[in-house]
Design an enzyme around this catalytic site. Structure first.
Site, mmCIF file in Angstrom:
data_model
loop_
_atom_site.group_PDB
_atom_site.id
_atom_site.type_symbol
_atom_site.label_atom_id
_atom_site.label_comp_id
_atom_site.label_asym_id
_atom_site.label_seq_id
_atom_site.Cartn_x
_atom_site.Cartn_y
_atom_site.Cartn_z
ATOM 1 N N PHE A 129 56.884 17.719 69.085
ATOM 2 C CA PHE A 129 57.117 18.917 68.275
ATOM 3 C C PHE A 129 56.504 18.785 66.872
ATOM 4 O O PHE A 129 57.048 19.287 65.905
ATOM 5 C CB PHE A 129 58.615 19.242 68.187
ATOM 6 C CG PHE A 129 59.159 19.842 69.455
ATOM 7 C CD1 PHE A 129 59.405 21.195 69.546
ATOM 8 C CD2 PHE A 129 59.400 19.055 70.571
ATOM 9 C CE1 PHE A 129 59.884 21.766 70.717
ATOM 10 C CE2 PHE A 129 59.872 19.602 71.757
ATOM 11 C CZ PHE A 129 60.114 20.960 71.826
ATOM 12 N N LYS A 170 66.434 32.686 70.975
ATOM 13 C CA LYS A 170 67.784 33.088 71.380
ATOM 14 C C LYS A 170 68.838 32.133 70.842
ATOM 15 O O LYS A 170 69.903 32.557 70.355
ATOM 16 C CB LYS A 170 67.850 33.144 72.908
ATOM 17 C CG LYS A 170 69.206 33.505 73.486
ATOM 18 C CD LYS A 170 69.101 33.757 74.983
ATOM 19 C CE LYS A 170 68.858 32.492 75.759
ATOM 20 N NZ LYS A 170 70.077 31.666 75.911
ATOM 21 N N LYS A 174 53.643 29.155 75.792
ATOM 22 C CA LYS A 174 53.045 27.815 75.787
ATOM 23 C C LYS A 174 52.361 27.611 77.124
ATOM 24 O O LYS A 174 52.562 28.379 78.075
ATOM 25 C CB LYS A 174 54.095 26.728 75.542
ATOM 26 C CG LYS A 174 55.061 26.510 76.692
ATOM 27 C CD LYS A 174 55.902 25.266 76.450
ATOM 28 C CE LYS A 174 56.744 24.942 77.678
ATOM 29 N NZ LYS A 174 57.496 23.678 77.511
ATOM 30 N N CYS A 201 64.232 30.141 74.922
ATOM 31 C CA CYS A 201 65.353 29.371 74.369
ATOM 32 C C CYS A 201 65.438 29.384 72.848
ATOM 33 O O CYS A 201 66.466 29.774 72.291
ATOM 34 C CB CYS A 201 65.279 27.921 74.863
ATOM 35 S SG CYS A 201 65.588 27.735 76.626
ATOM 36 N N GLU A 223 60.179 24.434 80.013
ATOM 37 C CA GLU A 223 59.357 25.179 80.957
ATOM 38 C C GLU A 223 58.013 24.482 81.113
ATOM 39 O O GLU A 223 57.396 24.049 80.146
ATOM 40 C CB GLU A 223 59.166 26.617 80.472
ATOM 41 C CG GLU A 223 60.447 27.424 80.508
ATOM 42 C CD GLU A 223 60.208 28.905 80.321
ATOM 43 O OE1 GLU A 223 59.190 29.415 80.822
ATOM 44 O OE2 GLU A 223 61.038 29.548 79.673
#
Length: 444
Positions: free
Chosen positions: A254, A268, A326, A265, A160
């Site tokens: 990351f 889930k 974010k 995401c 996203e």
């Protein structure tokens, strides 16, 4: 955007679902020269999109949609049966939300298949772009009961805020099917893109998305664990992660600590993979630990706020910079910022928040959180100000003014976004993540 020079044949494509993944898929495929019809059950949304109005906060997406409409390569309809009748490939891009037991709820996927199965042309392709558990392709093949229609798994890897760029400049394209002919036809849809294509079986393709996201979640939890260790030992997480990122086996993505991970995401997909493992009597202790560590890091943020406010936030006005999970998106789903806010509200804090992507009455904003019109409004009269989302504009605020507006100069920067020297000069009492506070925490 790197693309191959040869012009691939234009195909007729239908996209079922115009959410984040569906609209990006449809607009980007149209930009590659294909003729795309996107369908959605929401008539109002279809009318809006047909006028080129895009309400998803995603750089470049609105421009692609309007260009697709202008060229006639992108259309929208509320009738899925009409959209698929002439399609050579039909992409399923409907939600697969998390069920109460952690599994992926496939109700919308299966409903879409039942609706279109009798209208698919012979020799067409049914392509699952939605994130689905292993065995879904086999299940959909049974549900279709059409030997002349191949089911292909083609998972998305869109971030996203960077979805258009990720679609048009992918790290890899995954195509899962037992049919070599079907794999070739799906691959041809992406022929203009310079990216390695991985052909595999459908079960492996379905697992790849979960495997990738669970790895990223684990990496983020590990970095937050390191940040906690740094705080206890007096080390600086910034220098550590910078050095780690130079190692080509690790790389620097990351590796930024924060208030925890979230979004549409990672929560889930970790839950779905854990459920799938449990269903066959297996265990994924590393993934399970990453999920629990994430919850703990969110609680740590709350503990820091309480400590910096002298042991209690009851009645304290707490300003929050950022609510989305974010920067670059308006998505509040499973946002760690929202989780922190909800816990502070339970402890009696008075909460006011500003997020550049949120305006007015926003669905998903918990009750009890007032939305401000500016960051400076958040700071006014605050007993503490939290930086919770990594919007770049927060770094460049007038921090002396922010500190001056606050009742107490307490800044908790969960993203290490603001230069500590700027906060020091502004007279703030502050702490970050994975670095020592500038003064002893406690009542100011």
């Amino acid at each position: 955007m790197a693309q191959r020079s040869e012009a691939p044949p234009a195909r007729r494509v239908a996209v079922v679902g115009t959410g984040y993944v569906g609209l990006t898929t449809g607009a980007c495929l149209a930009s590659l020269g294909h003729h795309v019809q996107c369908c959605d059950v929401d008539r109002t949304k279809v009318e809006r999109l047909s006028r080129g109005e895009v309400r998803i906060h995603e750089p470049g997406l609105g421009q692609l949609v309007r260009e697709g409409i202008r060229t006639g390569r992108l259309e929208f309809t509320h009738c899925s049966t009409a959209a698929v009748r002439r399609a050579e490939a039909v992409f399923l891009c409907v939600p697969t939300p998390m069920a109460p037991d952690g599994s992926a709820n496939l109700a919308q996927v299966e409903s879409a298949v039942r609706e279109v199965r009798d209208h698919l042309p012979a020799d067409s392709l049914l392509v699952t772009k939605s994130t689905v558990p292993v065995g879904t392709a086999a299940r959909l093949s049974e549900l279709l009961d059409r030997r002349d229609v191949a089911v292909v798994s083609n998972p998305e890897f869109l971030r996203e805020g960077l979805a258009v760029r990720d679609f048009l400049n992918p790290d890899r394209i995954v195509v899962g099917t037992a049919s070599a002919a079907a794999a070739r036809r799906v691959s041809e849809l992406y022929a203009r893109l310079e990216a390695p294509t991985v052909h595999t079986d459908s079960a492996s393709a379905e697992l790849i998305k979960y495997a990738a996201n669970c790895f990223l979640a684990t990496k983020l939890s590990y970095v937050n664990d390191l940040a906690e260790l740094c705080e206890r030992l007096g080390a600086d997480i910034g220098g550590i992660t910078e050095c780690m990122g130079h190692d080509h086996r690790i790389e620097n993505s990351f590796l930024r600590p924060g208030p925890g991970w979230g979004g549409s995401c990672l929560p889930k997909d970790t839950a779905a993979l854990l459920h799938a493992a449990e269903a066959i009597g297996a265990d994924l202790p590393l993934v399970r630990a990453a999920v629990e560590a994430n919850r703990r890091h969110q609680r740590r943020v709350v503990d820091k706020v309480v400590a910096m406010c002298g042991g209690s936030v009851t009645g304290v006005r707490v300003g929050m910079l950022g609510l989305t999970f974010k920067a670059g998106t308006d998505d509040l789903r499973d946002s760690p910022a929202v989780a922190v806010a909800q816990r502070l509200a339970e402890l009696g804090a008075n909460l006011i928040a500003f997020d550049p992507a949120l305006h007015g009455d926003e669905p998903g904003v918990p009750a009890g959180i007032a939305l401000a019109d500016s960051a400076y409004q958040v700071a006014k009269g605050a007993g503490a100000v939290l930086v919770l989302t990594d919007w770049p504009e927060f770094r460049d605020l007038d921090w002396p003014q922010m500190v001056g507006l606050a009742e107490k100069p307490v800044i908790i920067d969960t993203r290490n976004l603001v230069d500590p020297r700027v906060l020091e000069r502004a007279g703030a009492v502050f702490c970050g993540t994975g670095r020592a506070p500038n003064r002893d925490s406690g009542e100011v």
